[in-house]
Design a protein around this motif. Structure first.
Motif, mmCIF file in Angstrom:
data_model
loop_
_atom_site.group_PDB
_atom_site.id
_atom_site.type_symbol
_atom_site.label_atom_id
_atom_site.label_comp_id
_atom_site.label_asym_id
_atom_site.label_seq_id
_atom_site.Cartn_x
_atom_site.Cartn_y
_atom_site.Cartn_z
ATOM 1 N N GLU A 41 -4.497 4.867 9.337
ATOM 2 C CA GLU A 41 -3.667 4.565 8.164
ATOM 3 C C GLU A 41 -3.306 5.896 7.532
ATOM 4 O O GLU A 41 -4.154 6.551 6.917
ATOM 5 C CB GLU A 41 -4.422 3.673 7.176
ATOM 6 C CG GLU A 41 -3.610 3.399 5.905
ATOM 7 C CD GLU A 41 -4.435 2.734 4.806
ATOM 8 O OE1 GLU A 41 -5.358 1.947 5.110
ATOM 9 O OE2 GLU A 41 -4.165 3.035 3.627
ATOM 10 N N LEU B 198 0.821 7.619 2.191
ATOM 11 C CA LEU B 198 2.038 8.260 1.638
ATOM 12 C C LEU B 198 1.656 9.021 0.367
ATOM 13 O O LEU B 198 2.078 8.661 -0.733
ATOM 14 C CB LEU B 198 3.103 7.211 1.329
ATOM 15 C CG LEU B 198 3.582 6.337 2.481
ATOM 16 C CD1 LEU B 198 4.787 5.498 2.044
ATOM 17 C CD2 LEU B 198 3.928 7.147 3.715
ATOM 18 N N LEU C 259 5.648 11.018 5.703
ATOM 19 C CA LEU C 259 6.571 10.303 6.600
ATOM 20 C C LEU C 259 6.809 11.093 7.886
ATOM 21 O O LEU C 259 6.876 10.517 8.977
ATOM 22 C CB LEU C 259 7.896 10.008 5.887
ATOM 23 C CG LEU C 259 7.813 8.939 4.787
ATOM 24 C CD1 LEU C 259 9.124 8.893 3.990
ATOM 25 C CD2 LEU C 259 7.483 7.563 5.360
ATOM 26 N N ILE D 294 3.819 10.515 10.076
ATOM 27 C CA ILE D 294 3.885 9.205 10.746
ATOM 28 C C ILE D 294 4.829 9.280 11.947
ATOM 29 O O ILE D 294 4.506 8.829 13.052
ATOM 30 C CB ILE D 294 4.339 8.114 9.753
ATOM 31 C CG1 ILE D 294 3.221 7.841 8.746
ATOM 32 C CG2 ILE D 294 4.740 6.830 10.484
ATOM 33 C CD1 ILE D 294 3.629 6.966 7.579
ATOM 34 N N ALA E 119 1.192 2.934 7.795
ATOM 35 C CA ALA E 119 1.422 3.688 6.562
ATOM 36 C C ALA E 119 0.616 3.059 5.443
ATOM 37 O O ALA E 119 0.679 1.843 5.226
ATOM 38 C CB ALA E 119 2.904 3.679 6.206
ATOM 39 N N ILE F 151 1.324 2.299 0.159
ATOM 40 C CA ILE F 151 2.651 1.731 -0.119
ATOM 41 C C ILE F 151 2.565 1.192 -1.547
ATOM 42 O O ILE F 151 1.934 0.162 -1.795
ATOM 43 C CB ILE F 151 2.958 0.579 0.866
ATOM 44 C CG1 ILE F 151 2.926 1.064 2.317
ATOM 45 C CG2 ILE F 151 4.263 -0.123 0.502
ATOM 46 C CD1 ILE F 151 4.173 1.722 2.803
ATOM 47 N N HIS G 46 9.051 2.044 -0.302
ATOM 48 C CA HIS G 46 8.198 2.712 0.690
ATOM 49 C C HIS G 46 8.152 1.954 2.013
ATOM 50 O O HIS G 46 7.985 2.556 3.074
ATOM 51 C CB HIS G 46 6.749 2.804 0.172
ATOM 52 C CG HIS G 46 6.542 3.827 -0.893
ATOM 53 N ND1 HIS G 46 5.494 3.763 -1.786
ATOM 54 C CD2 HIS G 46 7.229 4.949 -1.199
ATOM 55 C CE1 HIS G 46 5.542 4.795 -2.598
ATOM 56 N NE2 HIS G 46 6.582 5.532 -2.269
ATOM 57 N N ALA H 200 8.707 3.775 5.566
ATOM 58 C CA ALA H 200 7.598 3.887 6.521
ATOM 59 C C ALA H 200 7.959 3.241 7.854
ATOM 60 O O ALA H 200 7.691 3.801 8.918
ATOM 61 C CB ALA H 200 6.338 3.237 5.929
ATOM 62 N N ALA I 154 6.141 3.613 11.434
ATOM 63 C CA ALA I 154 4.875 2.947 11.118
ATOM 64 C C ALA I 154 4.825 1.577 11.792
ATOM 65 O O ALA I 154 5.833 0.866 11.848
ATOM 66 C CB ALA I 154 4.722 2.791 9.606
ATOM 67 N N LEU J 92 1.601 -1.764 7.651
ATOM 68 C CA LEU J 92 1.702 -1.240 6.291
ATOM 69 C C LEU J 92 0.501 -1.700 5.474
ATOM 70 O O LEU J 92 0.015 -2.820 5.658
ATOM 71 C CB LEU J 92 2.989 -1.744 5.626
ATOM 72 C CG LEU J 92 4.306 -1.456 6.374
ATOM 73 C CD1 LEU J 92 5.484 -2.150 5.664
ATOM 74 C CD2 LEU J 92 4.558 0.038 6.472
#
Ligand code: 3PG
Length: 205
Positions: A38, A41, A47, A50, A64, A67, A72, A76, A81, A84
């Motif tokens: 994970e 952010l 980003l 990722i 990601a 969030i 976002h 992502a 990603a 999330l």
């Protein structure tokens, strides 16, 4: 993909200062036997990190985290990603997570938030901040009245406390940043991260 809850016993929560750092951490986690990350952010490079992990370390599932705003979710997803994670849930955040088409874990910390998520058709949740919000005792208490909710507790969990969470029937995995200590990342001690990942990968659900 199946739920993020079912991939690894411990979901590493990672802060990367640069894309290269993210890639090195991802490789170290895979080497230790943990094929999920994970990436939060929380840095300007998140980003890019990722995107770089998705491109250069295809053997890891990159999600990601952190969030916190509806926008976002698309950023992502566009970066690559594959799932999330949010620390909390608002109505608009939940819609953005659902609209992404990706698996996601919205954050909850109270029974009312768990019930609101279930009403929206979401059963797999992040319990955050786990230790500050009642820890394993909270999850045990919730399992009675709300048995369909499943959790990834995160926040203040360590290698020592993870097994007690993983023993609970409503816990799929635990999340934590203890696998990537700041000093190990700063000094590029990727072997130490692989070792911590291997210990975490061996934990039984
Ligand atoms: C998160 O974003 O999930 C948490 O910051 C991780 O919590 P920890 O750093 O206490 O493991």
């Amino acid at each position: 993909m199946s739920s993020p809850l079912e991939i690894v016993p411990v979901l590493p929560v990672v802060v990367a200062g640069t894309a290269e750092e993210g890639v090195a951490i991802a490789r170290a986690l895979v080497a230790g036997g943990l094929p999920a990350i994970e990436l939060t952010l929380r840095t300007p490079a998140a980003l890019d990190a990722i995107r770089a992990i998705a491109d250069e370390v295809p053997e890891i599932l990159v999600g990601a985290g952190t969030i916190t705003r509806p926008g976002h979710a698309k950023l992502a997803a566009d970066a690559g990603a594959q799932f999330l994670v949010s620390p909390g849930t608002t109505g608009s955040l939940l819609h953005a997570l659902q609209d992404s088409g990706l698996p996601f874990l919205p954050g909850v910390a109270t029974v009312s938030e768990v019930l609101a998520a279930l009403e929206a058709g979401v059963t797999d949740l992040k319990f955050f901040p786990a230790e500050a919000s009642g820890g394993a005792a909270f999850l045990t208490a919730v399992a009675g009245p709300v048995p369909t909710a499943r959790f990834c507790p995160t926040g203040g969990i360590t290698a020592a406390t993870a097994p007690a969470y993983l023993a609970l029937p409503n816990v799929g995995c635990v999340g934590g940043s203890w696998l990537t200590p700041a000093d190990a990342v700063a000094s590029g001690d990727w072997d130490r991260i692989s070792m911590l990942a291997a210990e975490a990968a061996a934990l039984v659900r």
